[in-house]
Structure formats: C-alpha cells, structure tokens
Design an enzyme around this catalytic site. Structure first.
Site, short mmCIF file in Angstrom:
data_model
loop_
_atom_site.label_atom_id
_atom_site.label_comp_id
_atom_site.label_asym_id
_atom_site.label_seq_id
_atom_site.Cartn_x
_atom_site.Cartn_y
_atom_site.Cartn_z
CG LEU A 16 -21.50 -5.33 43.99
CD1 LEU A 16 -20.58 -6.51 43.69
CD2 LEU A 16 -20.74 -4.27 44.79
CG HIS B 113 -37.58 -4.84 60.54
ND1 HIS B 113 -37.98 -4.09 61.61
CD2 HIS B 113 -37.35 -3.99 59.53
CE1 HIS B 113 -37.99 -2.82 61.26
NE2 HIS B 113 -37.62 -2.72 60.01
#
Ligand code: GLN
Ligand code: ZN
Length: 779
Positions: free
Chosen positions: A18, A710
């Site tokens: 997946l 981030h």
C-alpha cells in the site's frame, strides 16, 4: 456460542504494497484505478487470512488509503469548507486532499476563475490515543453540516460478501468521532453536533444492514478517558437512536479502563460490548457481572498493542470463570485493532532466532485467538500441540539468561537515592559552565541532525551490505562530520553539533548498540499515511557493552575550538518508540535504559565534551490516557531522565530537546528534569508555548525554536527576531537560547544553511538590541 473476531487489521501489506502504491500514485506514476486495485487485493488477502485462521467474521471498514478518521469525515460529508468539495473530485482524490492539503496553484487551476487562491492547509495530524499512529483531525464548527456518502464503504461490504465472508463492519462511533475532532470558534462545543450527526449514522447502519452486514462494531475508545458529564450522558441517547435500526451493534472500547463509565457501558442499548482485558484486566469480572446475560461480551484477551506471544494457559484461566457465568455469549478477540503491531514476525529473518519464537505479529495473533476459541469449544486436547508450543516459548523466554541479567538489577538496586540529582543547584552550575564555555548572550545552536543526504544513506546501505568496510565507512562519515563542522563555523554558530550522519534513526541507533534489543527486517507499523516505522523490540535487561557515540563526537570536537554538543536519545524516548517487555513494569525498563545512557554521558564527559544533549521528544506522549496516572508516570520518567543526566560535574552542561507536542500542562515536570538548557518546538504555534513558560517562570536555560524545520520555507531574520522578541518578553535574557525547532535530517543543505544564516543574523540583531537595553550577558 463462543465466536472469534478482530477489531481491525494492519492494512499496509506484508511487502508494504500500500505504501509503495500510494507513493507511486502521488508521483503520478500509477493512476487511481491501479491504486484502487492494490487496495482491493489487500482487502481480499487480509479477509482471507482472517477466514483461514478460522475467525467467525471478517472485519470490513478498517481498510483505508490514508486514515480511517479522515474516511469518516468523507463518509459523513463534513470536510471543512476550505477544501471546496463539490462532488466533482473522486473519494480517493478527496482523501488525499484532506491529508496533504491543496497547493494554491492547484486550487487556482481546479477553480479556473483566474483569481489568486490561498490554497487549503491539510487537516492537522495527531496521535491516536497513546499509540504511535497519527490520525487526521476532523474540524467542527457551528456551520458543520453532515451528509451521508456511504458508497465506498458499501462497496467494501459488497466485496467481502462476494468473496463469501460473514461481515462485521467496524466504524468509529459517533461520540468518539466528534470528540476526536477539534472545535473551531470561541465557545463552540462539538458535542452540540451530535443530534445532527446521529440520523446519518442511523441511516448508514440501515444501509449496512441492507447490504448484508451481520454486525457493526462501533469503536468508542473515549470511554476509557476522563469525560465530562455531558459527554458521558450523551451515550445513552445516541445509542438508543442507533439501536433502533436493528443492526446488532458491538460497542468496542480499548486502551484504557472504563472505570466510572463501566456500568453505563454495560447498560447501553447495544447487542454487545468489547473490553480490553490486557489494559484493564481488573475490569473483566465487574463487566461480566454488570453486562446483561443476553448481551455478547467480547473479551480483548490477546494483546493488540505489543508483539509478545500470548500466555495461552493464563488466557484460558482468565476466560474459564467468564464462560461459567455467561454461557452462550462470549466472543474472543485481540484487545484492540491489530493496526499497531507488525503483520507477521514468525519468519522475520532479521530477528535473533533466540528471540523470534517469543513474538507474535497480527497473523500469529489471529491464530492465538482461534486456538483459545477451540480450546474452549472443543476442549484443550484439540489444540494441545498449539498450547504446548506457546507454553514452551513462554518458558524459554522466562528462563533466558539474555532476558535476565542479575547484574543489571543489582546495579539499579544499589543506586543511591540521590543518583538523580546534580551535585549543585542550577545557579551554581550555570556560573561554572559559563566560566568554562564562555558563550555569548543568546547562544546559538541546532538540535542535532544535519541533512541525511542520498550519499549518507548510500554509504550506510553499502556498509550494511558489507560492500563498504568499517574503515571506508568511518572515513565517509568523518567527511560528513567535517563538512557539518565547517559549515557551522562559517555560519558563526556558538555551540556546534556533529550532525548525526551515522544515525539511521534516533532510537534504532542506540538500540542496536545495547544488549536487550532485537530488530526486525519487516516489522513495519503504520505511523501515518504511507509512513511506517519499524520499532525495536526491547526484550531483556539492558546493558551497554561499549561506548556508542564517543568516537564520533570526539572526532567532531577535535576539528574545532568551539564547544561540540554530544547528542543522545533519552531513556523515555527509547522506551516510548520501542515495543517493550510485558514481564516487568515500563518504569523498570526505563530505569535500565537510563543507566545505559548515564554511562554514555559520563564517557562523553571524560572525553572532554562539555555539553551533552539528551533528547526526550517522546516524554509527553508517554502520559497515561487518564489524568489520575500522570503524576506517577512523570515521577518515574523524570527520575529516569535525571539518572541519565545527573552523573556529570557542575561544569558539564546538560541540554534536552522536546518537540511534537503541547507541553504547557506538564511544565513543572519538564522543569523538574533540571536540564541546564531545554530546546523546544514553538515556532509553528507562533510561540504559543511561551505563555505557559512565562507564567510558570521556567528556571533554567531555554531555546524556543525560531523556525519550523518541517517546512523547506526559509523565514527571514526579521521573522525570527519577532519571535525572539516575543520570547524575550517572558524569558529573562540570561536564560534565552536561539535555535531551530528540531533537527535538520529531513531537510536539504541549501535551505538549512540559508535558514541558519538568518538565525545567526537574528541573534546578532537581538544582541544589539539587548545591548542598547542594557541586558546582561549570561552570568
Ligand atoms: N537530535 C535529534 C535530531 O536533531 C532530535 C530529533 C527529534 O527531536 N525528534 O534529529
Ligand atoms: Zn525535535
């Protein structure tokens, strides 16, 4: 009748199919149809595994292409309006939009109005209870409306039915769904949406019933939390509405004891109740007493949160009295969804063969549930071989000298009670440290890691494969360290780091060098979306056979006159991000880890390293789900940190670092760690955290992150200076450090250097300003 089922199954696939399909789809390499086909194949395989194990139902609805909570947002048509879902995008596309946001250009192109668009930020992500799984947070406000969009789910029910499976559908219950969302707007209470939401849940249950589902499992894990009276009271009303539909409901609770909600949960108008007999073993008897005889009791008897093979004899002994009491209404299951454990561990070639027989992944847990079911229905003789194998594995584990090393326990027992206290108070220490380190006002530093470049990863992989020998690998890492040191000197940073090039991961790196840990090749657990982690397995008493970081840090220090910060992961974070022993309290394992880190700290000090950082980003996430357990946890976790840190002389400066969490409600516990300096994530919240730190008057040094690592965006010095001024309003100048939010390992060098250049410039300006205002340099 005794039946068997599971609450949910890992969905990522044995080969992480997946993950790879998702990432190919996002890169535009495979279309939605191909991705859907991968999903359908995984569902079919996972249902077949449940059936082949002999379970009575397969669970449908636990599959998701990204996150099951986001799927509920789409299922009930309550995506925030900024996404402008108008029915044109496919459900799959909408899922990824919720998860990943919309770029402004994409929004503009999709709209076609020719006006500039602001884009739409993704839903926030947060941890699913006390697991390492992150869900997408629904957003609710007074304008939230619901519409039912059940086609995807009904399609999956039809798939399972077509394959001949008896179907139980698993959904998040309406109260947990609302509770897990965040309320937008002052004074808005998301519980006020319940009446609008319930008819859609009822309509969904009716559709599932028509589609041939035999049961619906409604997960209400918030029943294990401290709830206000209004939330607890709403249960009765909500489940009356849902019960009226006529599809049998199994109300599922897990992760935490029901306590004050126990009798209410037993009395709700539902056909069955699932309880977590691993996390709340003491509640099994009262639930069996309270739950009306006609209701199903589903016992979560096999640990769904950990990787240990079950003690089947003990399980049977605990189930026997229930069976005597409740003939005909007992289901057996893992304690919670198996999403939180690896798919299988039975054949993992990387796991030490001494340890492997002690482990059970999801596939093995299906078999355990089934074995228990057969033992209770056909008699223990029918499964004698399985019981004997489990018994032998448990016995081997109990007796293993690799698990029990008396010298570790002896050392802990002999530890003086003040081993977790520094020799002098902070005020004395900081003077001695400053005399040694001679740092300027507002010292600048970074959190530890520098970019993990493709070259670094390639070198590590080649070294692991044996293609790069130890000397060549060390030379490559030394070159990286030297590069990082020169960059930092050139930027003018005050406290340097070696950059952590040699570390794959901040926990695995230490686990691999400590006795008592095992590692897997394929033990992946979904963290969020396509991201998986492979937690180490802490199976035995911890010992540190040799120094772990001293040579790298020492090499880095040898290259520069500036202070080099030694970089370690703290005991609480190592514990939190590993699968840990179930044969002793977490606190005991944490204390052992603390001793190992303490030894490393002392070796770094002896090697001349004057500043040592012990990262504890996971301190907060270890908090128990109920407040009543917080103090006890913070006491042992704090002591573990201090045992690791407190062996050093006054002159040695101890730093810690925390991120990814709200810290305001545990500030006293953070202060009690007594680190000389804490660097902490704040920039994403615009220094929101500092309100707490200001009010609390944090006593020691503190570096609130001035930019978010981030994001590749490079904020200018002015923006950082603004944040620093805000910080300066609540933190005395003597205590203020300047640093980013977290490590740079996921960033590239150009943006890292650009951001740090701006940060150093902001520090320069702040020093000028402070000079004008007469603020003193650190004592
Ligand atoms: N020292 C680590 C780094 O910089 C800290 C990582 C973290 O806080 N998660 O990468
Ligand atoms: Zn961090």
């Amino acid at each position: 009748m005794i039946k068997s089922h599971i609450l949910g199954y890992p969905r990522i696939g044995a080969q992480r199919e997946l993950k790879f399909a998702l990432e190919r789809h996002w890169r535009g390499e495979v279309d939605a149809g191909a991705l859907e086909a991968v999903g359908a194949a995984l569902r079919a395989r996972h249902w077949a595994e449940q059936r082949d194990a002999g379970l009575d139902y397969v669970t449908v609805g636990d599959f998701s292409f990204y996150d099951q909570v986001a799927d509920h947002v789409l299922l009930f048509g309550c995506a925030p309006s900024r996404f402008r879902f108008d029915g044109s995008a496919t459900a799959l596309a909408r899922t990824f939009t919720l998860a990943r946001g919309v770029e402004s250009e994409a929004a503009a192109a999709a709209c076609g109005c020719g006006q500039p668009h602001g884009g739409a930020a993704a839903l926030e992500m947060t941890k699913w209870f006390d697991t390492n799984y992150h869900y997408l947070v629904p957003e609710f406000d007074a304008a939230t409306r619901f519409t039912l969009d059940p086609e995807r789910l009904l399609g999956q029910v039809a798939e399972a039915r077509a394959l001949g499976h008896p179907v139980k559908v698993a959904l998040l219950g309406p109260l947990s769904f609302l509770w897990l969302g965040k309320a937008q707007g002052a004074g808005f209470d998301r519980l006020s949406l319940l009446d609008a939401l319930l008819p859609h849940y009822a309509a969904l249950l009716a559709r599932l019933k028509d589609a041939g589902a035999e049961w619906v499992q409604l997960d209400e894990p918030i029943l294990g939390l401290d709830l206000s009276a209004a939330w607890a009271l709403a249960y009765e009303r909500a489940y009356h509405v849902l019960h009226a539909v006529g599809l049998p409901i199994l109300l599922a609770t897990y992760f935490s004891p029901l306590q004050e909600h126990l009798s209410m949960a037993c009395k709700l108008p539902v056909a069955g109740l699932h309880v977590d007999a691993v996390r709340a073993p003491e509640e099994l008897a009262p639930v069996a007493d309270w739950l009306p005889a006609h209701k199903i009791l589903s016992v979560g008897i096999v640990d769904g949160r950990n990787v240990w093979r079950a003690d089947l004899d003990d399980c049977l002994a605990r189930l026997a009295p229930l069976l005597a009491r409740r003939p005909g209404a007992l289901w057996l299951a893992p304690s919670c969804s198996l999403l939180h454990v690896p798919l299988t561990l039975a054949h993992d070639a990387a796991v030490d063969p001494h340890v492997r027989p002690w482990l059970a992944g999801a596939v093995e847990k299906l078999a355990e549930v089934r074995t228990l079911q057969r033992a209770l229905t056909e008699g223990e003789e029918a499964v004698a071989a399985d019981l004997a194998a489990a018994r032998a594995a448990r016995a081997a584990r109990r007796a293993s000298p690799r698990v029990h090393r008396p010298e570790v326990a002896q050392r802990l027992a002999a530890l003086p009670s003040d081993a977790d206290r520094r020799a002098s108070p902070y005020a004395t220490r900081i003077d001695r440290q400053q005399a040694r380190l001679r740092l300027p006002a507002f010292p600048t530093t970074t959190i530890g890691s520098f970019p993990q470049t493709a070259a670094i990863r390639a070198a590590r992989a080649a070294h692991r494969r044996g293609e790069l020998d130890a000397a060549a690998y060390a030379a490559a890492m030394h070159a990286e360290i030297e590069h990082a040191v020169r960059q930092q000197e050139e930027l003018g940073l005050d406290v340097l780091v070696h950059g952590e090039a040699e570390r794959n991961d901040m926990v695995e790196y230490f686990g691999e060098q400590l006795d008592g840990f095992a590692f897997t090749a394929g033990g992946w657990v979904q963290s969020y979306g396509s991201r998986c982690v492979k937690p180490p397995i802490l199976y035995g008493d911890v010992a540190r056979p040799a120094p772990m970081t001293v040579s790298w840090t020492g090499y880095a220090q040898s290259l520069t006159q500036r202070p080099m910060k030694g970089m370690l992961t703290g005991p609480v974070t190592i514990l939190q991000w590993s699968f840990v022993r179930d044969d002793q309290p977490r606190a005991a394992s944490c204390a052992q880890l603390a001793l190992a880190i303490r030894d490393e700290v002392l070796d770094l000090e002896a090697a001349g390293i004057g500043i040592i950082q012990i990262d504890e980003p996971a301190l907060r996430e270890g908090l128990p789900l109920r407040r009543a357990g917080w103090d006890a946890y913070l006491a042992w976790a704090g002591r573990a940190f201090r045992i690791a840190a407190a062996g050093v002389a006054d002159e040695t400066q101890v730093h810690t670092h925390m991120c990814y969490a709200e810290f305001n409600d545990i500030l006293p516990a953070i202060a009690a760690l007594d680190a000389d300096v804490i660097t902490i994530e704040t920039s994403r919240s615009g220094m929101e955290l500092l309100r707490g730190f200001g009010a609390f008057a944090y006593p020691n040094g503190i570096g609130p992150g001035v930019y978010d690592i981030h994001s590749p965006r490079v904020p200018d010095a002015g923006a950082m200076l603004d944040l620093l001024r805000k910080a300066g309003a609540v933190i005395p100048a003597r205590q203020l450090w300047i640093n980013p939010d977290c490590g740079h390992k996921t960033r590239a060098w150009p943006e890292t250097v650009a951001a740090l250049r701006n940060m150093v410039e902001a520090a320069r300006q702040l020093r000028l300003e402070a000079g004008r205002h007469g603020a003193a340099a650190p004592a």
